[in-house]
Every structure is written in structure tokens, then in C-alpha cells.
Design an enzyme around this catalytic site. Structure first.
Site, short mmCIF file in Angstrom:
data_model
loop_
_atom_site.label_atom_id
_atom_site.label_comp_id
_atom_site.label_asym_id
_atom_site.label_seq_id
_atom_site.Cartn_x
_atom_site.Cartn_y
_atom_site.Cartn_z
N SER A 215 -31.33 -26.44 -20.33
CA SER A 215 -31.54 -27.54 -21.25
C SER A 215 -32.99 -27.50 -21.71
CB SER A 215 -31.25 -28.85 -20.53
OG SER A 215 -31.26 -29.90 -21.43
N HIS B 289 -33.67 -29.18 -29.77
CA HIS B 289 -33.01 -29.36 -28.48
C HIS B 289 -31.90 -28.32 -28.39
CE1 HIS B 289 -29.26 -31.09 -26.65
NE2 HIS B 289 -30.06 -31.11 -25.61
N ARG C 297 -32.88 -35.45 -11.00
CA ARG C 297 -34.33 -35.60 -10.92
C ARG C 297 -34.82 -36.23 -12.22
NH1 ARG C 297 -38.99 -32.31 -12.29
NH2 ARG C 297 -40.74 -32.94 -10.96
N ASN D 151 -28.86 -26.71 -25.34
CA ASN D 151 -28.27 -26.88 -24.02
C ASN D 151 -27.06 -25.95 -23.93
OD1 ASN D 151 -25.89 -28.90 -22.63
ND2 ASN D 151 -27.73 -28.47 -21.44
N TYR D 152 -26.94 -25.24 -22.80
CA TYR D 152 -25.78 -24.37 -22.55
C TYR D 152 -25.37 -24.65 -21.12
CZ TYR D 152 -28.26 -22.45 -26.47
OH TYR D 152 -28.93 -22.34 -27.66
N ARG D 153 -24.10 -25.00 -20.91
CA ARG D 153 -23.71 -25.51 -19.59
C ARG D 153 -22.32 -25.03 -19.16
NH1 ARG D 153 -23.83 -29.30 -23.56
NH2 ARG D 153 -21.83 -30.25 -24.04
#
Lengths: 310, 310
Positions: free
Chosen positions: B104, B118, B270, B120-122
């Protein structure tokens, strides 16, 4: 909608008067050029938003609103939750309508030694297939960037006095509900040093009306002396930076948790009046920790562990 | 947790490599002093957060994480919703566990003429009483403060090419899902000019792996040339103010709507790594409207009405 109830009329007259009183009282700041916006809500109702952006009050908004309408299917779960708070076994009917009126204010002073303050006094009425259910809520809370114990004690003492006039043991639970409501779980800290918070009260309208009438009046005595005392305190860029970082937390609370903000967003309220509560500016720094034993560390410690101030 | 699946291992190796690639590519900014924080999550797993705050990259964070754990009762409704996206009739079992890994990144350049970006790869895996369910999601989107059509077209074209290599008709729905996902209902506008967004893909792992491998690589080609071209454009305080106001909208989107942010907050992630996506600073002004026919009005109009860029 049918005719407004006498209760609703009574509350509307009160909050309109208090809006004037509070704007007048804020004139000690020297910032008196409040802009007034009268607005209509698409679904029904509207409001009166007064905002000033000046040298002392970086931004202050004092807003009254009266909104009403049918409850749409997408709003129904939220209203069902509200209804159950005052009538645990009640089921929201498909033709239910609502009315809500309140005074909401947020003052973000420029000087980092003057605390930000928020207060809200509200009346809610549900017409659930001709069964009328109403309740009252409200409160006031203080968000200092630097801690002066005497300011926190003053703010709480004035609010304790007004709670004592209402009911002998009202202050302690209202103080605790305030600490709980303004808790930011992901930060493991409260937004500020609290005050009072109450909701879903509906046992005796006359007594409750007197309470919020007194509380909204006491707000002036609780806050204005602090504003007057601290507004000329010299400050540096470092103080402003800390204020900006703390204002970031204020923004996080309002957008992630605040019921009033989310209620406004979900019921298609006037966005500028809802988000007038946001800080004028905010900063986010990666993994920022105040220096040990600094004034910044001192306030942060109190936010991690709420104190008794009276 | 048992052993990690081969799929999970494969994805973890990829995102770790891409984290290095992207941090290296960002060195064209001159800001190369990334701080690395390796962190553990209480419930299981942890991550690697790399952050820089410099003269060109006001703040950039490139984060990888691998989190896993039991699903607590309070988390169950959220996971049930996720599960139903890929297996509509499946019911989450009480002993279900999850694993999630991803890359991310959010880059907030200082110069208002360089867009925020931005990506993101998930990869997600649910072990639902020994039945394994996995899916892949991701995307990249651009948030300019001032609009250069050629930048928007370049960012979309590079992403269209990578979608075309994956499946002939993938770009259009992914582009549309991006516009829908980054919509801010209460502002009636999108966060930026979009890009691609996809989720709950689970038909063919090898093909999907190649897609996100290519997409995360293409991200560099899509963004770095824009950063290089615009980073030295002269700007004024007025440009920075507009950037701050728009960054307020960015903060609103992340805190009110972003699924990744809310997932992180709810699963005790976190906090500094989750909120590294927040803008370094933001402003909220009451009822601010850009001047007619200004550059500020031009970008705002596009956010109200998404365009086709390719």
C-alpha cells in the site's frame, strides 16, 4: 408533517435565544463579523448557521437547525437503533417520521493556549405510526492543546453546578459518558479533557428543559473566561505545530466516530454546516511523539488517562 | 496458523520486491532518506513501513504487511461481508481464520502541481473450517490539485495497457469501479481523477498474479514521469492553499469511507502505518467555492463529473 409539538416549539425558541447569547458573548474575542446563512434541507427543514473566521477565533460556528422528514429505507436501521435507546422493545414502523432540532457549536481559536470547545443541545421526536417518542441530549467538552489545570477545573466546576441543580448525582455519570463518548479507540486516547455528555433523557420534559436551558447558559460562563484569559498569550510556531497535530486527532474523531457528524452525512444535511466542526487546519506527521516531560507530553498523558477535575 | 500457502508466499515475494522497486524509483525526487519501521501486530503478523518526508515528497509511505489471526466476534460481521463477495451463500464459521498481505502506498508531493497518488495490491485468504477461500484486489488512482489533461491521460493509458494484457475488456469496468469507489457522497464528487480498482478476483491465480505483478510495475511508469515533469513548477501560497483544501477532502474520504483504512482500524492494525495515507496537512474553510473559470474550478468540475481519459 403535522403541527409541531409544544415541546418542539419551546426548544426551538430556547436554542434560537442561546444562539444569539453565545454569539454576543463571543464578541469579547474582537471577532464579531459573524456571517449568517439561512438554509433549507431537501428532505424537510433547515437551519441558521453563523460562522466567523477572524484573528482570535480562527473559526467559530454556532448553528441551529430543525430537520424533519420521512424515514427512508436506508435511514431506517439508524433510526431503529435510536428508537431502541428510549423504547427497547419498540419496532420502527414503515411510515415513521422524525423531527430533530438543536444548537451545535464549535470554536477553534487561533492561539494554541486557548482550548477548542464544542457544545450541543438537542431535542428529538419520532412519530412511529402516531405514537410519539421524544428525548433530549447534549453536552459540552473542552479540547486544550496545552493543559492549564485551573481551566479544566473551571470548565468542569461550572458544568457540575448546573448538573447539581438538575439532579444531585447527575454530574458524575454525565462526566463519565463524556469521557467515553469522546474516546478515540484507534489512538487509545480521548479527544480532550471532557465535560458533560447526556443522551436519550425523556422522563420529565419540564425538568429537562430547565436543565438544557441552564446548561446552554452555563456554557458561556464555563468557556468565555478561559478565552479572555488565554487569548493574548504569546506563542511560537512550535506551539502552532502541536495544535495542528492535535487538530488532526480532532478531525479523526469527528469523521470516524462522531454520531452527530455521521447522522448529518447520512440524512443529507447541509454539508458546510455539519463540517464547520472540522478544524481550520490540521497536520499528520508519521509516528510523532512529544518530547519526554514536555508540555505536549503532559497534555497527552491526561488524554490517555482521564482525570477528575472537580 | 498453519503453514502459509504457496500463493501467499508468491504474493509476499512480489510485494517485497515491488516495495524496493518503487522506493528506488521515487529517488528521482531527490528525497531518498526513507525511514524503515519493521513492526509486529498484536493479533498476528506485522509489516514493513517505509516513510520519507522531504523537500519534494512532503510525505511518501510505501508499506507492506502480512496480518493473520483468529476472527473475533466483533470482527465477524465484516468478514462475513467479505466472504459473501466471493462465495455468496457461504457462512462464516466460528473457528474461521484469515490471512491478508499487501502493498500500500500513498505519495503526497509538496508541489501542488504534482498529483497525490495511491496504489494498493492485496491478497486475502480465509480458512473457513478448513475450506480455503482467497481473492485478489488492488488498484491505483491519481489525485491532482491542478488538472493537466496529458497527465491524466498518461496515467490512465499506462493502466489501460496493463489491463489489456490481462483481459481484453478489463480496463473499462476497472476504471468505472475506481470512479465509484473513490466517490465522496457527502461532497458529490470523486477524490481524484481515478485510475483502476478491482477486488474479489479469484478465478485463476496464475493469471491474476501476472496481472498484479504487471500492474504494480506499471505504476512506476504511470506516475514517476509526472512527478519528474511537474516537481519544479513554480507555485504560490494560493496554490498551496487550494492543495490544502483538497487534502481536506482526501482526509474525509479516507476516514469516512475507505475500506482499507476502516479494516485497519477495526483489526487493531498499526495506526501509524494505516494513517500514513493521511495528507501531511489539510485545511477546512467554511463554504469555500473556487472562482468561476479558474484552474481550481476546472479540476473541481472534473471531480463532479468523471471523464474518460483514454
Amino acid at each position: 408533517m403535522g403541527t409541531k409539538s409544544i415541546q418542539l416549539d419551546t426548544i426551538q425558541a430556547l436554542i434560537s435565544e442561546r444562539q444569539n447569547d453565545i454569539c454576543d458573548a463571543l464578541s469579547v474575542s474582537g471577532d464579531t463579523a459573524f456571517k449568517t446563512d439561512i438554509w433549507q434541507r431537501n428532505g424537510g427543514g433547515g437551519g441558521n448557521t453563523r460562522v466567523v473566521a477572524g484573528a482570535v477565533l480562527e473559526r467559530a460556528g454556532v448553528n441551529t437547525s430543525y430537520v424533519h422528514g420521512e424515514i427512508t429505507p436506508s435511514e431506517a436501521p439508524m433510526f431503529q437503533q435510536l428508537l431502541q435507546k428510549v423504547a427497547p422493545t419498540a419496532k420502527l414502523k414503515s411510515n415513521a417520521t422524525f423531527e430533530a432540532t438543536g444548537l451545535s457549536l464549535v470554536i477553534h481559536p487561533k492561539n494554541p493556549f486557548v482550548p477548542t470547545v464544542h457544545a450541543n443541545y438537542r431535542y428529538f421526536e419520532l412519530d412511529n405510526n402516531n405514537e410519539k417518542i421524544w428525548w433530549i441530549g447534549g453536552g459540552a467538552d473542552l479540547t486544550p492543546y496545552y493543559l492549564f489545570d485551573e481551566d479544566a477545573t473551571h470548565f468542569h466546576t461550572v458544568h457540575k453546578q448546573v448538573c447539581d441543580r438538575y439532579k444531585p448525582n447527575a454530574y458524575q455519570p454525565f462526566k463519565q459518558q463524556c469521557d467515553e463518548y469522546f474516546y478515540i479507540p484507534h489512538r487509545r486516547e480521548t479527544r480532550g479533557i471532557g465535560g458533560i455528555f447526556f443522551d436519550y433523557l425523556n422522563d420529565d420534559f419540564d425538568q429537562l428543559f430547565e436543565f438544557i436551558s441552564n446548561a446552554s447558559n452555563a456554557f458561556i460562563d464555563a468557556y468565555i473566561p478561559i478565552l479572555e484569559k488565554r487569548k493574548n498569550t504569546p506563542y511560537t510556531d512550535t506551539h502552532r505545530q502541536w495544535q495542528s497535530i492535535r487538530r488532526g486527532r480532532y478531525a479523526e474523531f469527528n469523521l470516524v466516530y462522531d454520531r452527530g457528524t455521521l447522522f448529518g452525512l447520512k440524512t443529507d444535511g447541509r454539508i458546510e454546516s455539519i463540517l464547520m466542526s472540522m478544524p481550520p487546519m490540521a497536520e499528520w506527521r508519521y509516528d510523532h511523539t512529544p518530547e519526554e516531560s514536555s508540555e505536549e507530553a503532559k497534555i497527552q498523558a491526561v488524554l490517555k488517562q482521564p482525570k477528575d477535575w472537580v
